[in-house]
Design a protein around this motif. Structure first.
Motif, PDB file in Angstrom:
ATOM      1  N   ALA A   1      -9.136  -7.200  -0.360  1.00  9.50           N
ATOM      2  CA  ALA A   1      -8.801  -6.863   1.025  1.00  9.50           C
ATOM      3  C   ALA A   1      -8.511  -8.151   1.782  1.00  9.50           C
ATOM      4  O   ALA A   1      -9.340  -9.061   1.807  1.00  9.50           O
ATOM      5  CB  ALA A   1      -9.949  -6.108   1.690  1.00  9.50           C
ATOM      6  N   PRO A   2      -7.337  -8.267   2.426  1.00  9.46           N
ATOM      7  CA  PRO A   2      -7.081  -9.450   3.253  1.00  9.46           C
ATOM      8  C   PRO A   2      -8.131  -9.573   4.356  1.00  9.46           C
ATOM      9  O   PRO A   2      -8.577  -8.570   4.921  1.00  9.46           O
ATOM     10  CB  PRO A   2      -5.692  -9.172   3.840  1.00  9.46           C
ATOM     11  N   ILE A   3      -8.505 -10.811   4.673  1.00 15.37           N
ATOM     12  CA  ILE A   3      -9.532 -11.067   5.679  1.00 15.37           C
ATOM     13  C   ILE A   3      -8.911 -11.746   6.889  1.00 15.37           C
ATOM     14  O   ILE A   3      -8.387 -12.864   6.798  1.00 15.37           O
ATOM     15  CB  ILE A   3     -10.655 -11.967   5.121  1.00 15.37           C
ATOM     16  N   LEU A   4      -8.971 -11.074   8.033  1.00 15.76           N
ATOM     17  CA  LEU A   4      -8.538 -11.645   9.306  1.00 15.76           C
ATOM     18  C   LEU A   4      -9.764 -11.954  10.150  1.00 15.76           C
ATOM     19  O   LEU A   4     -10.744 -11.198  10.129  1.00 15.76           O
ATOM     20  CB  LEU A   4      -7.654 -10.652  10.071  1.00 15.76           C
TER      21      LEU A   4
ATOM     22  N   ALA B   1     -12.310   0.227   2.745  1.00 14.07           N
ATOM     23  CA  ALA B   1     -11.592  -0.507   3.785  1.00 14.07           C
ATOM     24  C   ALA B   1     -10.489  -1.341   3.133  1.00 14.07           C
ATOM     25  O   ALA B   1     -10.732  -2.040   2.146  1.00 14.07           O
ATOM     26  CB  ALA B   1     -12.541  -1.406   4.573  1.00 14.07           C
ATOM     27  N   ASP B   2      -9.286  -1.273   3.678  1.00 15.65           N
ATOM     28  CA  ASP B   2      -8.150  -1.976   3.096  1.00 15.65           C
ATOM     29  C   ASP B   2      -8.021  -3.405   3.588  1.00 15.65           C
ATOM     30  O   ASP B   2      -7.631  -4.306   2.845  1.00 15.65           O
ATOM     31  CB  ASP B   2      -6.852  -1.232   3.426  1.00 15.65           C
TER      32      ASP B   2
ATOM     33  N   LEU C   1       0.825  -1.206   0.000  1.00 16.90           N
ATOM     34  CA  LEU C   1       0.000   0.000   0.000  1.00 16.90           C
ATOM     35  C   LEU C   1       0.857   1.253   0.000  1.00 16.90           C
ATOM     36  O   LEU C   1       0.523   2.259  -0.625  1.00 16.90           O
ATOM     37  CB  LEU C   1      -0.914   0.031   1.236  1.00 16.90           C
ATOM     38  N   GLY C   2       1.934   1.203   0.770  1.00 19.09           N
ATOM     39  CA  GLY C   2       2.791   2.370   0.874  1.00 19.09           C
ATOM     40  C   GLY C   2       2.181   3.497   1.683  1.00 19.09           C
ATOM     41  O   GLY C   2       2.606   4.651   1.584  1.00 19.09           O
ATOM     42  N   ARG C   3       1.180   3.198   2.479  1.00 20.44           N
ATOM     43  CA  ARG C   3       0.501   4.185   3.323  1.00 20.44           C
ATOM     44  C   ARG C   3      -0.211   3.439   4.443  1.00 20.44           C
ATOM     45  O   ARG C   3      -0.347   2.213   4.393  1.00 20.44           O
ATOM     46  CB  ARG C   3      -0.512   4.989   2.510  1.00 20.44           C
ATOM     47  N   PRO C   4      -0.678   4.158   5.455  1.00 25.15           N
ATOM     48  CA  PRO C   4      -1.457   3.483   6.508  1.00 25.15           C
ATOM     49  C   PRO C   4      -2.738   2.876   5.933  1.00 25.15           C
ATOM     50  O   PRO C   4      -3.280   3.358   4.935  1.00 25.15           O
ATOM     51  CB  PRO C   4      -1.769   4.608   7.505  1.00 25.15           C
ATOM     52  N   ALA C   5      -3.202   1.823   6.577  1.00 22.42           N
ATOM     53  CA  ALA C   5      -4.389   1.114   6.114  1.00 22.42           C
ATOM     54  C   ALA C   5      -5.578   1.382   7.022  1.00 22.42           C
ATOM     55  O   ALA C   5      -5.428   1.622   8.224  1.00 22.42           O
ATOM     56  CB  ALA C   5      -4.115  -0.389   6.086  1.00 22.42           C
ATOM     57  N   LEU C   6      -6.766   1.337   6.446  1.00 16.54           N
ATOM     58  CA  LEU C   6      -8.000   1.324   7.224  1.00 16.54           C
ATOM     59  C   LEU C   6      -8.421  -0.125   7.405  1.00 16.54           C
ATOM     60  O   LEU C   6      -8.641  -0.841   6.417  1.00 16.54           O
ATOM     61  CB  LEU C   6      -9.110   2.104   6.529  1.00 16.54           C
ATOM     62  N   ILE C   7      -8.510  -0.562   8.646  1.00 15.36           N
ATOM     63  CA  ILE C   7      -8.906  -1.933   8.969  1.00 15.36           C
ATOM     64  C   ILE C   7     -10.281  -1.871   9.624  1.00 15.36           C
ATOM     65  O   ILE C   7     -10.451  -1.270  10.692  1.00 15.36           O
ATOM     66  CB  ILE C   7      -7.884  -2.585   9.919  1.00 15.36           C
ATOM     67  N   GLY C   8     -11.269  -2.452   8.982  1.00 17.92           N
ATOM     68  CA  GLY C   8     -12.641  -2.364   9.469  1.00 17.92           C
ATOM     69  C   GLY C   8     -13.129  -3.675  10.065  1.00 17.92           C
ATOM     70  O   GLY C   8     -12.930  -4.740   9.488  1.00 17.92           O
ATOM     71  N   TYR C   9     -13.780  -3.563  11.216  1.00 15.28           N
ATOM     72  CA  TYR C   9     -14.315  -4.736  11.925  1.00 15.28           C
ATOM     73  C   TYR C   9     -15.825  -4.816  11.774  1.00 15.28           C
ATOM     74  O   TYR C   9     -16.531  -3.804  11.918  1.00 15.28           O
ATOM     75  CB  TYR C   9     -13.978  -4.645  13.410  1.00 15.28           C
ATOM     76  N   LEU C  10     -16.329  -6.020  11.520  1.00 15.48           N
ATOM     77  CA  LEU C  10     -17.759  -6.316  11.602  1.00 15.48           C
ATOM     78  C   LEU C  10     -17.924  -7.744  12.120  1.00 15.48           C
ATOM     79  O   LEU C  10     -17.129  -8.624  11.788  1.00 15.48           O
ATOM     80  CB  LEU C  10     -18.436  -6.213  10.231  1.00 15.48           C
ATOM     81  N   PRO C  11     -18.966  -7.986  12.927  1.00 15.37           N
ATOM     82  CA  PRO C  11     -19.214  -9.347  13.395  1.00 15.37           C
ATOM     83  C   PRO C  11     -19.992 -10.159  12.366  1.00 15.37           C
ATOM     84  O   PRO C  11     -20.904  -9.641  11.711  1.00 15.37           O
ATOM     85  CB  PRO C  11     -20.045  -9.125  14.665  1.00 15.37           C
TER      86      PRO C  11
END
Length: 269
Positions: A96-99, A48-49, A17-27
């Motif tokens: 977007a990678p999924i954790l 969302a990244d 990305l070369g920049r900060p990422a937005l990591i979004g949470y949902l249940p």
């Protein structure tokens, strides 16, 4: 296979990305499993990244009241562990990678290696484990190496230098820095403890540090993105779905907030 042989999916993505990422949470499972999958797709499309999928649990010790409300509703509708695996399968490959964010007892019950195998097969990138410390994670370290998954451990303002070092060494992808002590939820201000925690965690050996707990507004996201590798937002995003009169309205509100947060993150550097 040694740790050095395992590629970090999320780490490589963040580096690219070369920049900060937005990591979004949902249940998963709120307001239904299908609706939660649609909401995740909406969030990705809105900017969302990286996605943090919450696996519903009856005793979510880190989650605040609003997320607990959503999780309780998901459980009441019968959401199961396998629904989370299926959700990963449906949203992976969208850019977007999924954790998965999960409490450890659920993985133990499923079987550590079996869970890692099924998550990898579904296209997942790894786990965030808020109630598992590296000292007690031998089975997960082995399984994540065997199946090429990332493992995200947490640090907090109370973490000792020794704990910061051991957590940084065990994590792959990034270290999750909790900005404040306590459960998740929106905060009026984040203070300066989060920035110091990021600096201390990097000094302890972490390659990447992402900050969560309390970030709710675009200006807060921009502030955190000024010093962290990623900004993790959960409660504010879940609120758009909880407060909405129907799923379609919730997705529209979710898209607007995600887009605003993403713009805040991207404006930081």
């Amino acid at each position: 296979m040694s740790v050095l042989d395992v590629r970090s999916q999320v780490g490589e993505f963040l580096d690219g990305l070369g920049r900060p990422a937005l990591i979004g949470y949902l249940p998963v499972g709120y307001p239904s499993v299908d609706d939660s999958v649609d909401a995740v797709r909406t969030m990705i499309d809105a900017g969302a990244d990286v996605i943090e999928l919450g696996m519903p649990y009856t005793d979510p010790v880190m989650d605040g009241p609003l997320i607990q409300t959503a999780v309780d509703a998901a459980l009441a509708r019968g959401t199961k562990v396998r629904d989370t695996i299926r959700a990963v399968e449906q949203v992976s490959g969208r850019g977007a990678p999924i954790l998965i964010m999960t409490y450890w007892n659920l993985v133990l019950r499923y079987g550590v290696d079996a869970f890692a195998r099924d998550l990898a097969s579904a296209g997942g990138a790894g786990l965030i484990t808020p109630d598992l410390i590296p000292d007690e994670a031998a089975d997960w370290l082995a399984a994540s190496d065997a199946h090429g998954l990332d493992r995200v451990f947490l640090v907090a303002p109370s973490s000792t230098p020794e704990r910061l070092a051991s957590t940084s060494a065990a994590s792959r992808g990034f270290v999750y820095a909790a900005s404040t002590m306590g459960v998740t939820g929106e905060r009026a201000t984040l203070g300066n403890r989060a920035e110091q925690l990021v600096a201390d965690t990097r000094a302890a050996g972490a390659e990447r540090v992402c900050v969560g707990v309390g970030v709710a507004r675009p200006e807060q996201a921009a502030e955190v993105a000024g010093y962290a590798d990623g900004v993790i937002v959960g409660t504010a995003l879940v609120r758009t779905l909880v407060d909405a009169p129907d799923a379609a309205t919730g997705r529209a509100d979710l898209a607007r907030l995600t887009s605003a947060l993403a713009e805040g993150v991207r404006s930081a550097r």
